[in-house]
Design a protein around this motif. Structure first.
Motif, PDB file in Angstrom:
ATOM      1  N   LEU A  40       0.833  -1.207   0.000  1.00  0.00           N
ATOM      2  CA  LEU A  40       0.000   0.000   0.000  1.00  0.00           C
ATOM      3  C   LEU A  40       0.869   1.260   0.000  1.00  0.00           C
ATOM      4  O   LEU A  40       0.528   2.267  -0.626  1.00  0.00           O
ATOM      5  N   SER A  41       2.011   1.202   0.695  1.00  0.00           N
ATOM      6  CA  SER A  41       2.915   2.360   0.728  1.00  0.00           C
ATOM      7  C   SER A  41       3.409   2.703  -0.673  1.00  0.00           C
ATOM      8  O   SER A  41       3.480   3.885  -1.055  1.00  0.00           O
ATOM      9  N   LEU A  42       3.737   1.673  -1.458  1.00  0.00           N
ATOM     10  CA  LEU A  42       4.179   1.913  -2.844  1.00  0.00           C
ATOM     11  C   LEU A  42       3.079   2.558  -3.668  1.00  0.00           C
ATOM     12  O   LEU A  42       3.333   3.446  -4.496  1.00  0.00           O
ATOM     13  N   ILE A  43       1.846   2.131  -3.457  1.00  0.00           N
ATOM     14  CA  ILE A  43       0.710   2.702  -4.188  1.00  0.00           C
ATOM     15  C   ILE A  43       0.500   4.153  -3.787  1.00  0.00           C
ATOM     16  O   ILE A  43       0.292   5.037  -4.634  1.00  0.00           O
ATOM     17  N   GLU A  44       0.534   4.414  -2.466  1.00  0.00           N
ATOM     18  CA  GLU A  44       0.305   5.779  -1.995  1.00  0.00           C
ATOM     19  C   GLU A  44       1.405   6.733  -2.459  1.00  0.00           C
ATOM     20  O   GLU A  44       1.168   7.936  -2.623  1.00  0.00           O
ATOM     21  N   ASN A  45       2.592   6.228  -2.686  1.00  0.00           N
ATOM     22  CA  ASN A  45       3.707   7.063  -3.155  1.00  0.00           C
ATOM     23  C   ASN A  45       3.777   7.148  -4.678  1.00  0.00           C
ATOM     24  O   ASN A  45       4.730   7.712  -5.229  1.00  0.00           O
TER      25      ASN A  45
END
Length: 478
Positions: A40-45
């Motif tokens: 999810l962190s990769l998506i949010e970034n």
């Protein structure tokens, strides 16, 4: 996502916004939608594009309509600032600096991001100004031409500077020799060197550190001799020029160095005396002025525009046109109705087919000047035109005056006369009705593309000069 224009960065910010609004951590949301928090962190970034099924799960878990997640608008001002900074740091202008991008952290204030963005905006503004568009260049050139017309194309300070330098080098009269030009360079602390590997984008290169002026081994076709190029290079130092700040500044500097070179090759005192005598004899001629000082026909014609109005009270015009009639160099203060575009620019416009600048190409004997009177809507003008040829094709050099001043010039007895109604389209820009009726819809010419229109100038302190090429040249000769 299915749309290639979709902004992953904006999507990531919207997901983070709605996650935080629900008080969820990355791991908590990940547990609800079935993926690891790190994913999810990769998506949010904005580093990874989510599948539609995962996006639907995120919308359900955050109680947010999926259309809200897919909105192209940043969810808040902070997100808008971060997205704008990401875009700025991904631009070619920033990347070519070789600096690491600023990493935004939670503790970084909005004011700090805005300050960094302000620097990016100024960097981009300066980049835009440094590269003049064709329209900007034409406007700058037009403004300079009009300013010079207001002062009769005469720069007294440059005239005095040239006279001083010539006197210091021992030049008294006659054509300026290469030896005297070398002495003038030595007095400035420079040595003239002739090399055959000059950068393609430069006419000369001055090595300020080692006191060298590099020139080509032979004159450039078109009449720009080695003496003139050496004098122009010296003029930059004598006139205190610094790297141009914009294209208008570059044009002003170019005009000044060309003017200085002309003053040295055709000194004011000797030139005015020569022209006064020729006027007294009613025998003014560009070719005599040219031969007296050992310069090109173009240089002699342009020098007349500096001196005839100020010293002899004669207003005049000068034109250099190519074989198609397109103007590449121009000056007038005598009211000649020059063609111009909507910005007032004349360069690139085609002169009337009836004008001497174009009719001279039809002359069988092109070694002598072609004389002609032309009736125009602004009055009658007398012109003297000399044609020539370079590797780029034919060109013509024209110097002319209003009818009343023709009495001072050789060739005033000519019986050649033409009538021009331009800018009336029916004069020469519109085909005859009979030809139009016969061929309209029955011809398909393949147009010639002027490739230079699409070629951007190399970036650097000096418009059109490739710094990489120049520095490599200096390394070779250091």
């Amino acid at each position: 996502m299915t749309s290639p224009a979709f902004e992953l960065t904006t999507l990531g910010h919207r997901i983070r916004h709605h996650r935080l609004a629900r008080g969820l951590t990355l791991d908590e949301l990940g547990a609800q939608v079935g993926v690891a928090g790190s994913q999810l962190s990769l998506i949010e970034n904005g580093k990874r594009e989510p599948k539609l099924s995962l996006l639907q799960e995120i919308a359900r878990a955050t109680s947010t309509p999926i259309s809200e997640l897919l909105s192209a608008e940043p969810p808040n001002r902070r997100a808008a600032l971060e997205i704008e900074l990401d875009r700025a740091q991904a631009s070619p202008v920033f990347r070519q600096l070789g600096l690491p991008p600023v990493k935004v952290t939670k503790g970084m204030s909005d004011d700090t991001i805005e300050t960094v963005l302000g620097l990016h905006h100024e960097l981009q503004r300066r980049e835009r100004e440094a590269i003049a568009t064709p329209e900007e260049a034409r406007r700058a050139n037009t403004e300079l031409r009009l300013r010079m017309r207001d002062v009769d194309n005469y720069l007294p300070d440059v005239e005095k500077l040239a006279e001083k330098q010539l006197k210091s080098a021992g030049h008294v009269s006659g054509a300026l020799t290469h030896r005297t030009v070398s002495i003038m360079a030595e007095q400035l602390g420079f040595e003239l060197l002739y090399v055959d590997d000059l950068p393609y984008s430069a006419r000369s290169v001055t090595d300020l550190e080692n006191g060298r002026i590099y020139l080509p081994p032979a004159s450039i076709p078109g009449g720009h001799g080695l003496r003139s190029m050496a004098l122009q290079a010296m003029a930059h130092r004598l006139l205190g020029h610094r790297p141009p700040t914009d294209y208008a500044d570059f044009l002003q500097q170019r005009l000044e160095i060309n003017y200085y070179a002309a003053c040295c090759l055709m000194p004011e005192g000797n030139s005015v005396a020569f022209l006064h005598q020729a006027k007294k004899d009613r025998d003014l001629a560009v070719e005599d002025f040219r031969d007296a000082f050992g310069v090109t026909h173009e240089a002699a014609g342009m020098r007349m525009t500096n001196l005839l109005t100020r010293h002899l009270g004669i207003k005049l015009h000068f034109l250099r046109a190519d074989g198609s009639g397109a103007i590449s160099r121009v000056y007038e203060n005598d009211g000649l109705p020059l063609p111009a575009d909507v910005t007032g620019a004349v360069e690139g416009q085609r002169v009337c087919r009836r004008w001497s600048a174009r009719t001279a190409f039809a002359e069988k004997n092109r070694t002598t000047e072609h004389y002609q009177y032309t009736d125009t809507p602004a009055g009658t003008f007398w012109c003297s035109t000399q044609t020539g040829t370079t590797s780029d094709g034919d060109f013509s050099i024209t110097v002319g005056v209003p009818f009343d001043d023709a009495r001072w010039f050789r060739g005033r007895e000519t019986q050649t006369r033409a009538v021009s109604r331009c800018p009336d389209e029916s004069c020469c820009r519109r085909p005859p009705a009979e030809s139009a009726s016969r061929w309209t819809g029955k011809a398909w010419p393949s147009a010639r593309v002027h490739r230079h229109m699409f070629s951007p100038l190399p970036r650097g302190d000096f418009p059109g000069v490739d710094d990489t090429e120049v520095f490599a040249f200096l390394d070779r000769h250091a």
